[in-house]
Design an enzyme around this catalytic site. Structure first.
Site, mmCIF file in Angstrom:
data_model
loop_
_atom_site.group_PDB
_atom_site.id
_atom_site.type_symbol
_atom_site.label_atom_id
_atom_site.label_comp_id
_atom_site.label_asym_id
_atom_site.label_seq_id
_atom_site.Cartn_x
_atom_site.Cartn_y
_atom_site.Cartn_z
ATOM 1 N N GLU A 135 13.227 15.320 22.202
ATOM 2 C CA GLU A 135 11.906 15.212 21.572
ATOM 3 C C GLU A 135 11.633 16.451 20.736
ATOM 4 O OE1 GLU A 135 7.417 16.075 23.189
ATOM 5 O OE2 GLU A 135 8.762 14.960 24.503
ATOM 6 N N LYS A 151 3.506 10.124 30.185
ATOM 7 C CA LYS A 151 3.953 11.501 30.369
ATOM 8 C C LYS A 151 3.024 12.166 31.382
ATOM 9 C CE LYS A 151 3.708 15.875 27.773
ATOM 10 N NZ LYS A 151 3.609 16.473 26.424
#
Length: 227
Positions: free
Chosen positions: A56, A144
């Site tokens: 990411e 998340k």
């Protein structure tokens, strides 16, 4: 390992499920957050060359879109995503760059809805049972959990998995090597790791791939545990 979230009350598109499967199989998501585009690109390339399969790039990195675009072209087998997504403009920029998944530091149902309409996996950031429930109701296929290291680590994740066994959770924030195996055993779909992959700034400034490769090897070994 069965993919968490497969029994979610909201339907998940084939494209989103496919990316979730990639993340689940990778078990680790490396997070790039740096203040220099050149260093960020080198660091990301080094991680991917060392065996990381999911990465990411946060949208706080200068020229993040260009970095994502280059990584997608150079590492077609990897799963490259965009993090710190906080606006609809960020979503458009990340998608145009080829990001395969998006990560938010917070829960914003309007961003989640936009991503779902375009069949893009977006992981909203949550830190409480209430936020987790709101994310599920809004249709999140995965979330998340942030900042996990400050919330209680594996014990907190395990407690959340009790009432929410069907939700795919990716813990991130203040994660170290010793946290990886316990988090996976507690039911994490994958674990997001950032700064601890580069604890010594000199390794980046001096472009020392060996030290980084060795650290990645230790993380991959920890992630290979059997939950």
């Amino acid at each position: 390992m069965p993919l968490p979230g497969s029994s979610s009350p909201c339907p998940v598109s084939g494209a989103i499920h496919g990316v979730m499967q990639q993340l689940s199989e990778s078990r680790l998501i490396a997070i790039i957050r740096m203040d220099c585009a050149e260093t960020a690109l080198w660091g990301a390339q080094t991680l991917l060359q060392s065996g990381i399969r999911a990465l990411e790039v946060t949208w706080t990195v200068p020229d993040a879109a260009a970095i994502v675009r280059q990584l997608v072209a150079e590492f077609p087998q990897a799963c490259i995503g965009a993090g710190t997504i906080r606006s609809h403009a960020h979503i458009k920029q990340a998608q145009a760059a080829g990001a395969q998944f998006l990560v938010c530091p917070m829960l914003d149902t309007t961003l989640l809805e936009t991503a779902q309409q375009e069949e893009t996996l977006l992981l909203p950031g949550v830190m409480s049972p209430t936020e987790l429930h709101q994310a599920v109701v809004a249709g999140a296929a995965a979330v998340k959990l942030f900042p996990t290291g400050l919330l209680g680590g594996a014990s907190f994740l395990k407690a959340l998995r009790g009432p929410f066994p069907e939700v795919a959770i990716v813990p991130t924030g203040n994660i170290t090597l010793t946290d990886v195996a316990p988090l996976l055993k507690a039911g994490a779909m994958a674990v997001g790791v950032g700064g601890d992959l580069f604890p010594e700034r000199q390794e980046l400034l001096q472009r020392n791939p060996q030290a980084i490769c060795e650290r990645v090897g230790a993380y991959l070994a920890a992630a290979a545990c059997n939950p």
